[in-house]
Enzyme design. Structure first.
Site, short mmCIF file in Angstrom:
data_model
loop_
_atom_site.label_atom_id
_atom_site.label_comp_id
_atom_site.label_asym_id
_atom_site.label_seq_id
_atom_site.Cartn_x
_atom_site.Cartn_y
_atom_site.Cartn_z
N ARG A 1 0.81 -1.23 0.00
CA ARG A 1 0.00 0.00 0.00
C ARG A 1 0.83 1.27 0.00
NH1 ARG A 1 -3.18 -2.74 3.95
NH2 ARG A 1 -4.90 -3.81 2.94
N LYS B 1 3.28 11.59 -10.96
CA LYS B 1 2.42 10.75 -11.79
C LYS B 1 3.15 9.44 -12.07
CE LYS B 1 -0.51 13.91 -14.37
NZ LYS B 1 -0.86 14.42 -15.71
N GLU C 1 9.85 18.57 -24.63
CA GLU C 1 9.14 18.87 -23.37
C GLU C 1 9.66 20.18 -22.77
OE1 GLU C 1 6.53 17.27 -22.45
OE2 GLU C 1 6.70 15.11 -22.83
N LYS D 1 7.81 23.07 -13.85
CA LYS D 1 7.03 21.87 -13.48
C LYS D 1 6.69 21.89 -12.00
CE LYS D 1 5.44 17.55 -13.99
NZ LYS D 1 5.50 16.33 -14.75
N GLU E 1 -4.19 17.43 -10.54
CA GLU E 1 -4.77 17.79 -11.83
C GLU E 1 -6.29 17.94 -11.75
OE1 GLU E 1 -2.73 15.90 -15.16
OE2 GLU E 1 -4.51 16.12 -16.38
N ARG F 1 -2.57 22.01 -14.02
CA ARG F 1 -1.62 20.95 -14.38
C ARG F 1 -1.93 20.36 -15.76
NH1 ARG F 1 1.08 16.27 -10.58
NH2 ARG F 1 2.32 15.38 -12.26
N ASN G 1 -0.15 19.22 -20.74
CA ASN G 1 -0.42 18.25 -21.80
C ASN G 1 -0.52 18.90 -23.17
OD1 ASN G 1 -0.41 15.91 -20.18
ND2 ASN G 1 -2.40 16.49 -19.38
N HIS H 1 -0.22 16.75 -26.25
CA HIS H 1 -0.29 15.35 -25.83
C HIS H 1 -1.53 14.62 -26.34
CE1 HIS H 1 3.01 16.57 -23.31
NE2 HIS H 1 3.12 15.37 -22.75
N HIS I 1 -0.45 11.45 -28.07
CA HIS I 1 -0.78 10.09 -27.65
C HIS I 1 -1.42 9.31 -28.79
CE1 HIS I 1 -0.75 11.00 -23.03
NE2 HIS I 1 0.44 10.86 -23.54
N HIS J 1 8.05 9.48 -27.28
CA HIS J 1 7.04 10.34 -26.66
C HIS J 1 7.28 11.82 -27.02
CE1 HIS J 1 4.14 11.68 -23.69
NE2 HIS J 1 5.06 12.48 -23.17
P1 NAD Z 1 12.58 5.83 -21.81
O1 NAD Z 1 12.41 5.69 -20.37
O2 NAD Z 1 12.11 4.73 -22.70
O3 NAD Z 1 14.11 6.12 -22.11
C1 NAD Z 1 14.52 6.29 -23.44
C2 NAD Z 1 15.68 5.33 -23.81
O4 NAD Z 1 16.89 5.82 -23.26
C3 NAD Z 1 15.50 3.92 -23.27
O5 NAD Z 1 16.00 3.01 -24.21
C4 NAD Z 1 16.38 3.94 -22.03
O6 NAD Z 1 16.82 2.68 -21.65
C5 NAD Z 1 17.53 4.79 -22.51
N1 NAD Z 1 18.32 5.47 -21.48
C6 NAD Z 1 17.89 6.00 -20.33
N2 NAD Z 1 18.87 6.67 -19.75
C7 NAD Z 1 19.96 6.57 -20.55
C8 NAD Z 1 21.27 7.07 -20.48
N3 NAD Z 1 21.64 7.89 -19.51
N4 NAD Z 1 22.12 6.73 -21.46
C9 NAD Z 1 21.73 5.95 -22.50
N5 NAD Z 1 20.49 5.48 -22.64
C10 NAD Z 1 19.61 5.78 -21.66
O7 NAD Z 1 11.85 7.17 -22.36
P2 NAD Z 1 11.72 8.64 -21.77
O8 NAD Z 1 11.63 9.52 -22.93
O9 NAD Z 1 12.71 8.92 -20.71
O10 NAD Z 1 10.31 8.60 -21.04
C11 NAD Z 1 9.13 8.38 -21.76
C12 NAD Z 1 8.08 7.86 -20.81
O11 NAD Z 1 7.83 8.84 -19.81
C13 NAD Z 1 6.75 7.57 -21.46
O12 NAD Z 1 6.29 6.32 -21.01
C14 NAD Z 1 5.85 8.67 -20.96
O13 NAD Z 1 4.50 8.28 -20.86
C15 NAD Z 1 6.43 8.95 -19.61
N6 NAD Z 1 6.16 10.30 -19.11
C16 NAD Z 1 5.70 10.40 -17.85
C17 NAD Z 1 5.46 11.65 -17.31
C18 NAD Z 1 5.00 11.78 -15.89
O14 NAD Z 1 4.67 12.88 -15.46
N7 NAD Z 1 5.01 10.72 -15.12
C19 NAD Z 1 5.72 12.80 -18.06
C20 NAD Z 1 6.22 12.65 -19.35
C21 NAD Z 1 6.44 11.38 -19.86
N1 GLY Z 2 3.57 15.31 -17.69
C1 GLY Z 2 2.32 15.82 -17.26
C2 GLY Z 2 2.16 15.96 -15.79
O1 GLY Z 2 3.03 15.64 -15.04
O2 GLY Z 2 1.14 16.39 -15.34
#
Ligand code: NAD
Ligand code: GLY
Length: 372
Positions: free
Chosen positions: A120, A142, A184, A226, A236, A241, A245, A248, A252, A265
């Site tokens: 939990r 998130k 971003e 942020k 949100e 917040r 997006n 987005h 998406h 992304h």
């Molecule tokens: P990712 O996590 O897939 O990383 C991109 C690639 O880079 C992967 O292959 C990873 O293994 C590699 N990598 C990571 N660090 C590295 C490094 N230092 N050196 C070499 N390679 C490295 O993608 P991302 O763009 O970081 O994140 C995208 C994800 O984030 C999506 O799933 C999206 O929905 C999510 N997201 C979440 C939020 C949130 O608020 N929680 C906001 C924006 C995006």
């Molecule tokens: N990436 C959108 C949020 O964190 O709200």
């Protein structure tokens, strides 16, 4: 090193940004409930940074276990979530075990959701290693996984106790991933920070060269934006917040419509932002010159300026299964002006269709395409 605070009334937390922070046990230790952590990472990041982090921790007497998942958005699934839970249970981890997410946004969202749900809820530390994760996903709590029906449909809010962004980890980041993070960063300028947008215009080439000062300044300003937004609207609920997006809703649809992982992304957000800009111009909110300025920024950052042509009907279908649909109406984040985003459910259907059709839209490709 630079430090910001996410000012949440319940539990404020720091974001440390700087080079070499994976070696700084002194920054981590104060945020552990017990000297016991579970590091969640993937098969790409583990060979690069896991050993170093584990050495930092063990030198300070912290026991750590590692959970190494397969890499990629395609693995942001319940199977990976269960793998984390299973490993934590097999190793008899307890309520005071801190989960550390070491990786990009996929690992951050997955490990965060595992931390939110294991027993939990256990403490979480985000150690983002992609630019996108350092400027966006590691901050704000998130967490979640994808569902075959759509992206990020299963999840929860679970704030970290600490965000530790080691900018030196970006040295190994592939260029396509780096650009994805820049999309971003541009987003913050467009939605709420015109001075930052002007600064980005002046420093974009240096940012793309990964000039260390410009890079850390860009991460700092993005995180400041942020953190402010999250403090204003943690869950949100007020619409503030939701402005994060921008691009987005379209983005998406691009990710889902081309198969997760085909478009990154940030690439989908870049092309989606241009579709949102086109729509904003059709509503006479921003000018053609504003739209051209946004397209130029995306182009200079090496980001795709055309979305794939999935067909208007398919786009509408995909956007209708997004989380942001309410009472059947698609919610768009659009631009009232540069630096001023707004939320609307009232975009005329014919304008949306025009933006998405290759005959009328400016930012739609003639064939489905991947930016790779
Ligand atoms: P990712 O996590 O897939 O990383 C991109 C690639 O880079 C992967 O292959 C990873 O293994 C590699 N990598 C990571 N660090 C590295 C490094 N230092 N050196 C070499 N390679 C490295 O993608 P991302 O763009 O970081 O994140 C995208 C994800 O984030 C999506 O799933 C999206 O929905 C999510 N997201 C979440 C939020 C949130 O608020 N929680 C906001 C924006 C995006
Ligand atoms: N990436 C959108 C949020 O964190 O709200």
């Amino acid at each position: 090193m630079k430090t910001l605070t996410v000012n949440l009334s319940g539990a404020p937390y720091p974001i440390h940004i700087g080079s070499g922070l994976l070696d700084r046990a002194d920054l981590i230790l104060p945020h552990l409930a017990q000297p016991d952590v579970a590091i969640v990472t993937n098969t790409t990041v583990a060979p690069l940074y896991l050993d170093r982090l584990q050495r930092t921790l063990s030198a300070s007497g912290v026991r750590s276990m590692a959970i190494v998942l397969p890499d990629g958005e395609a693995h942001k699934t319940r199977e990976s979530l269960h793998q984390i839970h299973d490993a934590l249970l097999a190793q008899r981890r307890e309520r005071n075990t801190t989960v550390i997410a070491l990786g990009g946004g996929v690992i951050g969202d997955l490990a965060g959701f595992a931390a939110a749900t294991f027993l939990r809820g256990v403490p979480l530390i985000q150690m983002p290693t992609t630019l996108l994760a350092q400027v966006d996903s590691s901050v704000g709590g998130k967490t979640g996984i994808n569902h075959p029906v759509g992206k990020n449909l299963i999840g929860s809010f679970h704030q970290p106790r600490l965000v530790l962004a080691d900018t030196a980890t970006l040295d190994t980041l592939p260029v396509r991933e780096f650009r994805s993070g820049v999309a971003e960063i541009i987003k913050y300028g467009l939605i709420r920070d015109l001075p930052f947008l002007d600064w980005l215009d002046q420093h974009l080439e240096a940012l793309m060269r990964r000039d260390p000062d410009v890079l850390s300044q860009a991460i700092l300003e993005a995180c400041r934006n942020k953190a402010e937004v999250v403090a204003l609207d943690e869950f949100e609920t007020t619409g503030v917040r939701a402005l994060l997006n921008l691009g987005h809703t379209f983005g998406h649809a691009i990710e889902a419509g081309t198969g997760y992982g085909t478009w990154l992304h940030g690439e989908a957000v870049a092309a989606g932002t241009l579709l949102a800009a086109d729509l904003s111009e059709r509503l006479h909110w921003i000018t053609p010159a504003d739209v051209a300025r946004i397209a130029s920024l995306m182009h200079r950052a090496g980001l795709p300026c055309r979305a794939p042509n999935l067909g208007v009907a398919r786009y509408l279908e995909l956007m209708a299964s997004d989380k942001k649909v309410e009472a059947g109406k698609i919610r768009f984040v659009l631009l009232k002006a540069l630096g001023q985003a707004i939320l609307t459910r009232e975009a005329p259907a014919e304008s949306v269709a025009a933006v998405l059709s290759p005959e009328n839209g400016r930012f739609i490709g003639s064939i489905p395409e991947s930016p790779a």
